[in-house]
Design a protein around this motif. Structure first.
Motif, PDB file in Angstrom:
ATOM      1  N   VAL A 297      -7.925 -12.472   8.480  1.00  0.00           N
ATOM      2  CA  VAL A 297      -7.386 -12.986   7.213  1.00  0.00           C
ATOM      3  C   VAL A 297      -6.413 -11.986   6.601  1.00  0.00           C
ATOM      4  CG1 VAL A 297      -7.981 -13.679   4.863  1.00  0.00           C
ATOM      5  CG2 VAL A 297      -9.420 -14.404   6.772  1.00  0.00           C
ATOM      6  N   VAL A 298      -6.784 -10.704   6.650  1.00  0.00           N
ATOM      7  CA  VAL A 298      -5.948  -9.669   6.045  1.00  0.00           C
ATOM      8  C   VAL A 298      -4.616  -9.534   6.777  1.00  0.00           C
ATOM      9  CG1 VAL A 298      -5.849  -7.237   5.392  1.00  0.00           C
ATOM     10  CG2 VAL A 298      -8.010  -8.467   5.248  1.00  0.00           C
ATOM     11  N   THR A 299      -4.604  -9.672   8.109  1.00  0.00           N
ATOM     12  CA  THR A 299      -3.343  -9.587   8.839  1.00  0.00           C
ATOM     13  C   THR A 299      -2.375 -10.684   8.405  1.00  0.00           C
ATOM     14  OG1 THR A 299      -4.144 -10.947  10.691  1.00  0.00           O
ATOM     15  CG2 THR A 299      -4.451  -8.569  10.861  1.00  0.00           C
ATOM     16  N   ARG A 300      -2.903 -11.888   8.145  1.00  0.00           N
ATOM     17  CA  ARG A 300      -2.041 -12.990   7.718  1.00  0.00           C
ATOM     18  C   ARG A 300      -1.518 -12.774   6.306  1.00  0.00           C
ATOM     19  NH1 ARG A 300      -5.945 -17.852  10.083  1.00  0.00           N
ATOM     20  NH2 ARG A 300      -5.599 -17.357  12.286  1.00  0.00           N
ATOM     21  N   LEU A 301      -2.374 -12.273   5.424  1.00  0.00           N
ATOM     22  CA  LEU A 301      -1.939 -11.991   4.055  1.00  0.00           C
ATOM     23  C   LEU A 301      -0.865 -10.904   4.047  1.00  0.00           C
ATOM     24  CD1 LEU A 301      -5.373 -12.011   2.169  1.00  0.00           C
ATOM     25  CD2 LEU A 301      -3.568 -13.745   2.049  1.00  0.00           C
ATOM     26  N   GLY A 302      -1.078  -9.845   4.833  1.00  0.00           N
ATOM     27  CA  GLY A 302      -0.111  -8.752   4.872  1.00  0.00           C
ATOM     28  C   GLY A 302       1.222  -9.187   5.447  1.00  0.00           C
ATOM     29  N   ALA A 303       1.196  -9.932   6.551  1.00  0.00           N
ATOM     30  CA  ALA A 303       2.443 -10.396   7.159  1.00  0.00           C
ATOM     31  C   ALA A 303       3.180 -11.364   6.242  1.00  0.00           C
ATOM     32  CB  ALA A 303       2.153 -11.057   8.506  1.00  0.00           C
ATOM     33  N   GLY A 304       2.435 -12.230   5.561  1.00  0.00           N
ATOM     34  CA  GLY A 304       3.064 -13.175   4.632  1.00  0.00           C
ATOM     35  C   GLY A 304       3.743 -12.464   3.477  1.00  0.00           C
ATOM     36  N   LEU A 305       3.088 -11.430   2.931  1.00  0.00           N
ATOM     37  CA  LEU A 305       3.695 -10.654   1.850  1.00  0.00           C
ATOM     38  C   LEU A 305       4.955  -9.945   2.328  1.00  0.00           C
ATOM     39  CD1 LEU A 305       3.653  -9.459  -0.992  1.00  0.00           C
ATOM     40  CD2 LEU A 305       2.068  -7.695  -0.151  1.00  0.00           C
ATOM     41  N   THR A 306       4.942  -9.464   3.559  1.00  0.00           N
ATOM     42  CA  THR A 306       6.114  -8.786   4.118  1.00  0.00           C
ATOM     43  C   THR A 306       7.301  -9.741   4.242  1.00  0.00           C
ATOM     44  OG1 THR A 306       4.633  -7.343   5.386  1.00  0.00           O
ATOM     45  CG2 THR A 306       6.941  -7.387   6.039  1.00  0.00           C
ATOM     46  N   VAL A 307       7.056 -10.942   4.735  1.00  0.00           N
ATOM     47  CA  VAL A 307       8.121 -11.952   4.844  1.00  0.00           C
ATOM     48  C   VAL A 307       8.719 -12.248   3.474  1.00  0.00           C
ATOM     49  CG1 VAL A 307       8.649 -14.352   5.429  1.00  0.00           C
ATOM     50  CG2 VAL A 307       7.123 -13.025   6.898  1.00  0.00           C
ATOM     51  N   LEU A 308       7.870 -12.523   2.509  1.00  0.00           N
ATOM     52  CA  LEU A 308       8.335 -12.866   1.165  1.00  0.00           C
ATOM     53  C   LEU A 308       9.150 -11.737   0.546  1.00  0.00           C
ATOM     54  CD1 LEU A 308       8.241 -14.883  -1.196  1.00  0.00           C
ATOM     55  CD2 LEU A 308       6.107 -13.792  -1.935  1.00  0.00           C
ATOM     56  N   SER A 309       8.692 -10.512   0.725  1.00  0.00           N
ATOM     57  CA  SER A 309       9.376  -9.363   0.119  1.00  0.00           C
ATOM     58  C   SER A 309      10.752  -9.140   0.729  1.00  0.00           C
ATOM     59  CB  SER A 309       8.513  -8.115   0.288  1.00  0.00           C
ATOM     60  OG  SER A 309       7.256  -8.269  -0.343  1.00  0.00           O
ATOM     61  N   PHE A 310      10.848  -9.228   2.052  1.00  0.00           N
ATOM     62  CA  PHE A 310      12.164  -9.082   2.682  1.00  0.00           C
ATOM     63  C   PHE A 310      13.104 -10.211   2.261  1.00  0.00           C
ATOM     64  CE2 PHE A 310      10.260  -6.489   6.341  1.00  0.00           C
ATOM     65  CZ  PHE A 310      10.878  -5.320   5.924  1.00  0.00           C
ATOM     66  N   ALA A 311      12.579 -11.430   2.186  1.00  0.00           N
ATOM     67  CA  ALA A 311      13.416 -12.588   1.873  1.00  0.00           C
ATOM     68  C   ALA A 311      14.024 -12.508   0.480  1.00  0.00           C
ATOM     69  CB  ALA A 311      12.608 -13.878   2.022  1.00  0.00           C
ATOM     70  N   THR A 312      13.351 -11.826  -0.453  1.00  0.00           N
ATOM     71  CA  THR A 312      13.899 -11.722  -1.816  1.00  0.00           C
ATOM     72  C   THR A 312      15.236 -10.993  -1.846  1.00  0.00           C
ATOM     73  OG1 THR A 312      12.668  -9.675  -2.263  1.00  0.00           O
ATOM     74  CG2 THR A 312      11.603 -11.751  -2.870  1.00  0.00           C
ATOM     75  N   MET A 313      15.498 -10.146  -0.845  1.00  0.00           N
ATOM     76  CA  MET A 313      16.749  -9.384  -0.848  1.00  0.00           C
ATOM     77  C   MET A 313      17.970 -10.247  -0.536  1.00  0.00           C
ATOM     78  SD  MET A 313      15.868  -5.597   0.641  1.00  0.00           S
ATOM     79  CE  MET A 313      15.299  -6.148   2.262  1.00  0.00           C
ATOM     80  N   PHE A 314      17.752 -11.490  -0.121  1.00  0.00           N
ATOM     81  CA  PHE A 314      18.889 -12.383   0.082  1.00  0.00           C
ATOM     82  C   PHE A 314      19.625 -12.659  -1.228  1.00  0.00           C
ATOM     83  CE2 PHE A 314      16.682 -13.799   4.056  1.00  0.00           C
ATOM     84  CZ  PHE A 314      17.722 -13.510   4.925  1.00  0.00           C
ATOM     85  N   ALA A 315      18.963 -12.430  -2.355  1.00  0.00           N
ATOM     86  CA  ALA A 315      19.597 -12.655  -3.661  1.00  0.00           C
ATOM     87  C   ALA A 315      20.533 -11.517  -4.051  1.00  0.00           C
ATOM     88  CB  ALA A 315      18.523 -12.838  -4.737  1.00  0.00           C
ATOM     89  N   ALA A 316      20.509 -10.391  -3.321  1.00  0.00           N
ATOM     90  CA  ALA A 316      21.259  -9.200  -3.707  1.00  0.00           C
ATOM     91  C   ALA A 316      22.766  -9.433  -3.898  1.00  0.00           C
ATOM     92  CB  ALA A 316      21.014  -8.084  -2.694  1.00  0.00           C
ATOM     93  N   PRO A 317      23.465 -10.178  -3.013  1.00  0.00           N
ATOM     94  CA  PRO A 317      24.912 -10.320  -3.176  1.00  0.00           C
ATOM     95  C   PRO A 317      25.340 -10.975  -4.488  1.00  0.00           C
ATOM     96  CG  PRO A 317      24.262 -10.951  -0.959  1.00  0.00           C
ATOM     97  CD  PRO A 317      23.007 -10.791  -1.751  1.00  0.00           C
ATOM     98  N   TRP A 318      24.446 -11.696  -5.130  1.00  0.00           N
ATOM     99  CA  TRP A 318      24.789 -12.391  -6.378  1.00  0.00           C
ATOM    100  C   TRP A 318      24.417 -11.589  -7.620  1.00  0.00           C
ATOM    101  CZ3 TRP A 318      23.103 -14.870  -1.980  1.00  0.00           C
ATOM    102  CH2 TRP A 318      23.967 -15.819  -1.456  1.00  0.00           C
ATOM    103  N   LEU A 319      23.989 -10.354  -7.439  1.00  0.00           N
ATOM    104  CA  LEU A 319      23.560  -9.532  -8.562  1.00  0.00           C
ATOM    105  C   LEU A 319      24.524  -8.373  -8.789  1.00  0.00           C
ATOM    106  CD1 LEU A 319      19.728  -9.250  -7.780  1.00  0.00           C
ATOM    107  CD2 LEU A 319      20.841 -10.840  -9.360  1.00  0.00           C
ATOM    108  N   GLU A 320      24.525  -7.883 -10.027  1.00  0.00           N
ATOM    109  CA  GLU A 320      25.289  -6.676 -10.338  1.00  0.00           C
ATOM    110  C   GLU A 320      24.669  -5.484  -9.603  1.00  0.00           C
ATOM    111  OE1 GLU A 320      28.055  -6.394 -12.147  1.00  0.00           O
ATOM    112  OE2 GLU A 320      28.073  -8.581 -12.368  1.00  0.00           O
TER     113      GLU A 320
END
Length: 416
Positions: A297-320
C-alpha cells in the motif's frame, strides 16, 4: 582483486572471524547515531557536485554536456559498486569493508578537489561513486547489529540519516561553493569521510559472515536471487523508474537556475535541498505505516505522490519567475517525500525476503535505484539542452507514472 584480498582478512583459510555478536543486546543510542551519521556523510559524496555543476563547468572550461557527465558517472560508479562490492558483506567482516571503502572514498574526494581538468574529474567522479557504496554496507550492518524486536526502528533511523545526507548535501555544497569555491567542498567532503572511517574503526564491532561462498559464486548467486524473488524484481524496477525522474530533476536544476531568467548561483540551487529534506523525515512514518497496513500500500501511495508532484511543474511556463521558484520548491517537497516513502517500503519488502542474503538483496535493489539515477542524470542533461525544463518535467512525470503502474500491476503476473 586486491580489495577482496584486503577484506578477506583471517577468513582466507576457511576459518571465520570471531566478531562481537551485537544483536543479542539493545543497540546503544550512540551507535545508532554513528551508523546514521556515517551513512549520511558517505552517501552525500555522490550528490555534492549537483548544485555546483554550473560553476564547475565555468572554472574548467567544460560544456554543459560534458559537466553533465559528472553526476552520470558518479551514479554509474555507485550502481556498479553496489553490484560488485556490496555483496561482500555477506561473505566477509563488514567492519573491515567499511573501513577500506571509507579510506578510498576520502582519497578520491581529495583528488576531485585537485582535478585540473574535466577529464580527471570524470574519472574521480566514477571512483567516488564506486567507493561511496560504503553507505550500503552500513544499512545491512545496522540490521544485523539490531535485535529482532528493534530492527525496523534501527534501520529506519539509519535510513533517515542516509536520506538527510542525500538531500542536505546539496544545500551544504551550494553554500560552500558559493563562498569558498567548489574545490573547497571536495576537501570538506574528504575530511568528513575520513571522520566516518575513524569513528567506524573505534565504534563498530566485527561481523559474522553468513556464508563461505567464493567471490565468483557470491556474484553468481545474485542472478539466482533475482530469478527467485518476484517481489525483489518489482521493487528494483519501480524504485529505479522513480529514480530516473528524481535524478533528472536534481542533475539539471543547477544548470537551469544558472541561466535565464533566474541567473542564480550554486547556493540557490543547493537551497532547494532544504525543501526536499522534508521527505527524509517521512521515512520513519512510512515504516510504521508499512508495518500496520503492509508495504505494498505504501509503495502505491509514494509513487502516486511522486507523479502528482512532478506533474505540477507543467504549470511553470505560465508563471512569473519568482512564482516558478515557489512551485519548483513545493514540487521538490512532494516528490522527495514520495520517493523516500516508496524506498522505505521497498526496503521493508526486500529485507524480509531472505535474511542470510541481506547484503545481496540490498545490492540488487539499490543497483536498480542507481542505474535509474544514472539514466536520469544522462537523459535529464540531454533533454534540458534539447527541450528545456518542460522536457525534464515530462521525463520525470512519465518515469514516475511508469513506477506507479508497476506497483499497481498484479504481483502474480510479474513473478513468472
Amino acid at each position: 582483486m586486491s580489495f577482496i584480498r584486503a577484506v578477506h582478512g583471517t577468513a582466507g583459510n576457511g576459518a571465520l572471524p570471531s566478531p562481537v555478536s551485537a544483536a543479542s543486546n539493545s543497540l546503544s543510542h550512540g551507535l545508532r547515531l554513528l551508523l546514521a551519521a556515517s551513512a549520511g556523510l558517505s552517501v552525500a559524496a555522490i550528490y555534492y557536485s549537483q548544485p555546483m555543476l554550473g560553476v564547475m563547468g565555468a572554472t574548467l572550461g567544460a560544456s554543459d554536456t560534458a559537466v553533465g557527465l559528472v553526476p552520470m558517472l558518479t551514479q554509474l560508479g555507485y550502481a556498479l559498486g553496489i553490484l560488485l562490492l556490496t555483496p561482500l558483506g555477506d561473505r566477509f567482516d563488514r567492519r573491515r569493508i567499511i573501513l577500506i571503502k571509507a579510506a578510498l572514498l576520502s582519497v578520491a574526494l581529495l583528488l576531485g578537489g585537485l582535478a585540473p581538468d574535466i577529464q580527471l574529474l570524470l574519472v574521480v567522479s566514477f571512483t567516488v561513486g564506486l567507493t561511496a557504496t560504503v553507505a550500503q554496507d552500513i544499512v545491512p550492518a545496522a540490521a544485523t547489529l539490531a535485535s529482532e524486536h528493534e530492527r525496523g526502528k534501527v534501520v529506519g533511523t539509519v535510513m533517515t540519516g542516509l536520506l538527510l545526507g542525500i538531500l542536505l548535501s546539496r544545500v551544504i555544497s551550494g553554500v560552500v561553493a558559493e563562498r569558498f569555491g567548489w574545490r573547497a567542498m571536495f576537501m570538506v567532503a574528504a575530511a568528513s569521510v575520513a571522520f566516518v572511517g575513524v569513528a567506524a574503526w573505534r565504534g563498530l564491532p566485527r561481523f559474522h559472515p553468513t556464508n563461505t561462498l567464493s567471490y565468483g559464486a557470491l556474484l553468481g548467486s545474485l542472478a539466482g536471487l533475482w530469478r527467485k524473488h518476484g517481489a525483489l524484481r518489482r521493487a528494483a524496477l519501480a524504485q529505479g523508474l522513480i529514480s530516473i525522474g528524481f535524478s533528472a530533476f536534481w542533475s539539471t536544476l543547477a544548470v537551469m537556475l544558472h541561466g535565464a531568467p533566474f541567473h542564480l548561483g550554486s547556493a540557490a540551487a543547493g537551497a532547494f535541498g532544504l525543501a526536499g529534506a522534508a521527505g527524509a523525515l517521512g521515512a520513519p512514518v512510512a515504516g510504521r505505516i508499512a508495518d500496520r497496513y503492509g508495504p505494498e500500500v505504501v509503495t502505491r501511495l509514494g509513487a502516486g505522490l511522486t507523479v502528482l508532484s512532478f506533474a505540477t511543474m507543467f504549470a511553470a511556463p505560465w508563471l512569473e519567475p519568482h512564482h516558478r521558484l515557489w512551485l519548483i520548491g513545493a514540487s521538490a517537497i512532494g516528490f522527495d517525500l514520495g520517493a523516500q516513502v516508496t524506498l522505505v517500503a521497498h526496503q521493508t519488502l526486500v529485507f524480509g525476503i531472505e535474511p542470510a542474503a541481506r547484503s545481496r538483496l540490498n545490492a540488487l535493489l539499490f543497483a536498480g535505484v542507481f542505474i535509474g539515477m544514472s539514466v536520469g542524470a544522462a537523459s535529464g542533461s540531454l533533454v534540458l539542452s534539447q527541450w528545456g525544463w518542460v522536457g525534464v518535467t515530462l521525463l520525470a512525470t512519465a518515469s514516475a507514472l511508469a513506477a506507479l503502474l508497476v506497483r499497481m500491476f498484479p504481483a502474480a503476473r510479474t513473478v513468472r
